[in-house]
Design a protein around this motif. Structure first.
Motif: not given
Length: 323
Positions: A124-136
């Motif tokens: 994703c070039p704009v960080s619309a897809m994110l992975k939560d650093p805590k829950t994953g």
């Protein structure tokens, strides 16, 4: 325009272009310590599809239409309006896409696997897809998304779906019921699909606890008596029953593609249930550095152009003479 100003601007662009360095593959990302997920045990699934209906209710999605008739729980494939499905595979007929041995039968649940090292996040070039650093949890931000659909192409499970029939379409995918406006996990609840599963075929918990439970189950044999949890790994609601089939000695998601937070057990080879066979090394680990170097390199021509336009504007106003 002064020649030295032109050369300075050009030189700056060259520095930006080369500053990204040499691209090289990295290691798989580690599992977040508190990562959550689900364990789907196909030997317990009865195909009731309560999970499908509950998912639609929570996400306020319409039923699929087949030959003009509404089908709330019988969708054949994931779509922008159906984020989880239950498929049935019959060895005698080959089922949907499987080639099971004659006499075998199994259900299979499909939804986002919430990869530990998610390719959709990487591309994703704009960080619309994110992975939560805590829950994953792998989530999607529609306010940032530009609709490029790179995530659709990058997912080995064919999960993200684009709303092609909408004027301003968005990406839709399972977000473990923790998307904005729902936030069940943040509020101490569990996912809708695990909440309504009547047999404990799908349970919620931390990935660490679910993996430990999966490792206990694969040691069981058909006819053994075992106490299964309902809804979640730490639920007070349990039931004791006989194991219905010998488990395959394979926990899907433990290592595939860098690992997933949705784990799968079955009484038939898991490759027969429509899941791809992936290497242990994630695709993201191989491609991320190259991809991000390309994105970073895009700054160079943009920066150079901006500099040249600025100098040209100054020159047209008569601010400099050529030397």
């Amino acid at each position: 325009m002064k020649r030295r100003d032109f050369l300075k601007a050009a030189g700056t662009g060259a520095i930006i272009a080369t500053s990204a360095g040499t691209a090289s593959a990295r290691e798989n990302l580690p599992v977040p310590e508190d990562a959550v997920g689900m364990l789907y045990d196909a030997t317990l699934c009865i195909g009731c599809r309560a999970c499908v209906v509950k998912c639609k209710e929570i996400n306020e999605m319409p039923p699929e239409t087949v030959e003009g008739e509404e089908q709330w729980d019988m969708a054949q494939e994931l779509s922008a309006d159906t984020l989880t499905i239950i498929q049935a595979y019959n060895g005698a007929t080959g089922g949907n896409v499987a080639n099971l041995e004659e006499g075998t039968f199994s259900f299979s649940k499909r939804q986002c696997m919430h990869c530990v090292d998610a390719g959709c996040v990487t591309v994703c070039p704009v960080s619309a897809m994110l992975k939560d650093p805590k829950t994953g949890i792998v989530s999607h931000d529609p306010d940032v998304c530009i609709g490029c659909r790179y995530c659709v192409m990058a997912c080995p499970y064919n999960v993200p779906k684009y709303e092609y029939d909408e004027t301003f379409g968005q990406i839709q995918k399972c977000q473990l019921c923790n998307q904005k406006g729902v936030e069940r996990i943040d509020n101490g609840q569990i996912t809708g699909c695990t909440e309504v599963c009547p047999t404990g075929a799908n349970i919620f918990g931390t990935r660490k606890e679910l993996l430990a439970e999966a490792k206990r189950r694969v040691q069981l044999k058909k006819g053994d008596t075992y106490t299964y949890q309902l809804n979640s790994i730490d639920s007070p609601y349990v039931y004791e029953t006989q194991v219905k089939a010998d488990y395959e000695q394979h926990i899907f998601g433990e290592k595939e593609g860098g690992g997933t937070q949705v784990l799968v057990l079955a009484g038939t080879p898991i490759k027969n249930l429509g899941l791809p066979m992936l290497p242990e090394r994630s695709y993201a680990a191989n491609s991320e550095t190259v991809q991000h170097t390309i994105y970073g390199g895009m700054l160079a021509p943009a920066g150079l152009l901006a500099g040249l336009l600025y100098l040209a504007r100054r020159n047209t106003k008569g601010g400099d003479n050529d030397e």
